[in-house]
Design an enzyme around this catalytic site. Structure first.
Site, PDB file in Angstrom:
ATOM      1  N   CYS A 174      -0.811  -3.753 -16.945  1.00 53.88           N
ATOM      2  CA  CYS A 174      -1.605  -2.979 -15.991  1.00 53.88           C
ATOM      3  C   CYS A 174      -1.120  -3.155 -14.548  1.00 53.88           C
ATOM      4  O   CYS A 174      -1.769  -2.714 -13.622  1.00 53.88           O
ATOM      5  CB  CYS A 174      -3.087  -3.333 -16.091  1.00 53.88           C
ATOM      6  SG  CYS A 174      -3.467  -5.060 -15.694  1.00 53.88           S
ATOM      7  N   HIS A 228       0.826  -1.203   0.000  1.00 54.94           N
ATOM      8  CA  HIS A 228       0.000   0.000   0.000  1.00 54.94           C
ATOM      9  C   HIS A 228       0.861   1.254   0.000  1.00 54.94           C
ATOM     10  O   HIS A 228       0.567   2.238  -0.682  1.00 54.94           O
ATOM     11  CB  HIS A 228      -0.899   0.018   1.251  1.00 54.94           C
ATOM     12  CG  HIS A 228      -2.181  -0.724   1.074  1.00 54.94           C
ATOM     13  ND1 HIS A 228      -2.828  -1.350   2.110  1.00 54.94           N
ATOM     14  CD2 HIS A 228      -2.946  -0.944  -0.021  1.00 54.94           C
ATOM     15  CE1 HIS A 228      -3.937  -1.917   1.671  1.00 54.94           C
ATOM     16  NE2 HIS A 228      -4.026  -1.691   0.388  1.00 54.94           N
TER      17      HIS A 228
END
Length: 561
Positions: A491, A189
């Protein structure tokens, strides 16, 4: 740490920061195990615990409301996890056994942390979230300030063992000019949100980071993963100036994406909802390369209806009415369980029933989602000139690709697949015979190719997408694309690395999809090199013996050393 001493970490976000070092505010001291309830009133202690958890959750939700994009998603997810019924039941049970709310919180969270660590894979990411929630709830119970980001008034370099998602999501890039963590990995994160914010960042620096004292002038090179304490001021100022020059180029760049000699490279955005899609449309994104549709499922106790799903999907499609949009079908399982579809327990969920496998094991789940996507296209007014591309995650076999492609074509949708399992790369030539496009998910492809948990700070050197083994799987996929005339995109987080983007283009990747804020950096870098230079960069990267060697070889080729 001695003056001019350097520390090597994993490079995450390019850029240079030079400022005094500051450390995150300390976490609260944990209570003793089995600490008894003061006064002995069990019901009052349960209520005190619930009130504290609710207060923390509400503060996180409020911060989510003021954030956007990935930051908002992370804060909202942490807010919901703060009120998770599973660990709350464990905490209340502990309190009813006679221990304080503080001790009960620690014991309950520790139980779930151990469960997630044992599960491995991306489940490990949630341990940082849980430990952050534990500390915030304990601080609330004690009436103490929440741990986390220090209050600073001048530009600073932020140092931490690891940053909680909540802290990273609300970091002010005007005050924190760079960040370095002892733990973490390139797809954590912290790394993902640092990219969104454009803050130079390095992770997995190791225990040596602890030797940097608060206030030490610290130079962080996010492209090299290099941290230098008390460097020569002239050298540091020159590095900052060069980074500022590149930042000006990035700020001045506008799409579309192309190399210096005019070869087109589509630069697309990764989004999770309509708001993120609208923000991307206001910038330089040429479309959407990854719409994570699972976000509308994760908090649902029951499967959303076709109509409800269609409304959510349409809000994204409307942001780019005439442009390329790629929707990923439900990518749940592992660290993203579904209340209505997942198995109760899996010993190794990262290798279990996730992605496409959930949809195949839940009767009609995929068919209903594809019905909703087709309906969303109608609601958004997309015509034949703007086809809706749909890709399935975790495809491993030709039979799976054929099954998915057939369902898509029945509904007028353009079928594709994620290449994130090594088997899919090895079988890419066959898969492309039945698919219209593929998109490489470098996060999971790297994890599975290197047999290394992508969230383990100890294995960050393996879970680096610059690993030649990973690049060779991408090369194999691109060669299949050329042979079959099939578009190949990327991606994963690798698409946000400007230097690695050049390598990917050199391998034959046609489109790159990343956080919208990362696209100008990628576009500006591509605009400085020719297609031949990209091909040369791909060659030297493939020939390297490890990730650091590949990165260094490309930097040398481009004259960046």
């Amino acid at each position: 740490m001695s003056p001019s001493a350097s520390l090597k970490a994993t490079a995450v976000v390019p850029g240079v920061g030079y400022a005094p070092a500051v450390w995150v505010c300390p976490r609260p001291e944990l209570p003793h195990e089995g600490e008894p309830i003061a006064g002995g009133d069990v019901d009052a202690e349960v209520e005190r615990f619930r009130a504290a958890a609710t207060a923390v959750s509400e503060r996180l939700a409020a911060r989510a409301g003021r954030a956007e994009g990935n930051a908002a998603e992370v804060l909202l997810a942490t807010s919901k996890l703060t009120l998770d019924r599973g660990w709350h039941r464990a905490a209340v049970k502990n309190i009813k056994s006679g221990i304080s709310a503080e001790s009960a919180t620690v014991a309950a969270i520790e139980k779930f942390v151990e469960m997630f660590k044992a599960a491995g894979g991306v489940m490990a990411e949630r341990t940082t979230d849980l430990e952050d929630i534990r500390d915030r709830v304990i601080a609330e119970l004690r009436g103490e300030n929440e741990p986390g980001l220090p209050a600073v008034t001048v530009p600073s370099v932020l140092l931490a063992d690891d940053l909680s998602p909540a802290d990273t999501a609300t970091l002010d890039p005007a005050l924190f000019v760079a960040m370095v963590t002892e733990l973490g990995g390139p797809t954590s994160h912290t790394a993902i949100i640092a990219r969104q914010l454009g803050v130079p960042c390095a992770v997995a620096a190791g225990a040596g980071l602890r030797a940097i004292e608060e206030g030490s002038m610290t130079l962080v090179d996010g492209a090299k993963g290099l941290i230098t304490v008390d460097p020569d001021p002239e050298v540091a100022d020159a590095a900052v100036a060069e980074a500022a020059r590149m930042a000006e180029k990035i700020a001045a760049w506008s799409g579309p994406g192309r190399t210096a000699d005019g070869v087109s490279v589509q630069l697309l955005a990764n989004v999770g909802d309509g708001n993120a899609a609208r923000i991307a449309a206001e910038g330089d994104a040429e479309g959407i390369g990854l719409f994570r549709t699972e976000l509308c499922f994760l908090s649902a106790a029951t499967e959303p209806t076709v109509e409800n799903q269609a409304d959510i999907y349409a809000s994204v499609l409307k942001a780019f009415p005439d442009s390329k949009i790629v929707l990923r079908t439900l990518d749940a399982g592992s660290d993203k369980p579904l209340a209505f579809a997942n198995l109760d327990h899996e010993d190794n969920p990262a290798l279990g029933v996730r992605g496409l496998r959930i949809s195949r094991s839940s009767s009609g789940l995929m068919e209903r989602q594809l019905d909703a996507i087709a309906l969303a296209g109608e609601k958004a007014g997309r015509g034949e000139g703007a086809p809706t591309w749909v890709m399935a995650p975790m495809v491993a076999t030709l039979e799976e690709a054929e099954w998915f492609a057939g369902l898509c074509r029945e509904r007028g949708l353009t079928p594709g697949a994620m290449i994130e399992i090594p088997a899919a790369a090895l079988m890419s030539h066959d898969l492309m015979k039945v698919l219209d496009f593929v998109s490489i998910g470098t996060n999971d492809l790297t994890q599975y190719a290197m047999a290394a948990d992508r969230l383990s700070p100890h294995l960050a050197y393996l879970t680096d997408p610059w690993q030649p083994a990973v690049l060779r799987l991408i090369d194999m996929t691109c060669k299949s694309g050329r042979d079959t005339g099939t578009p190949v995109g990327v991606c994963g987080e690798a698409a946000a690395d400007p230097l690695l983007a050049c390598v990917l283009v050199g391998l034959g990747v046609n489109s790159l999809s990343a956080a919208a804020t990362a696209l100008p950096g990628v576009g500006a870098q591509l605009a400085e090199v020719t297609a031949q230079q990209c091909a040369d960069a791909a060659r030297v990267a493939l020939d390297a013996s490890d990730a650091d060697g590949a990165r260094a070889a490309v930097r040398e080729l481009f004259g960046l050393e």
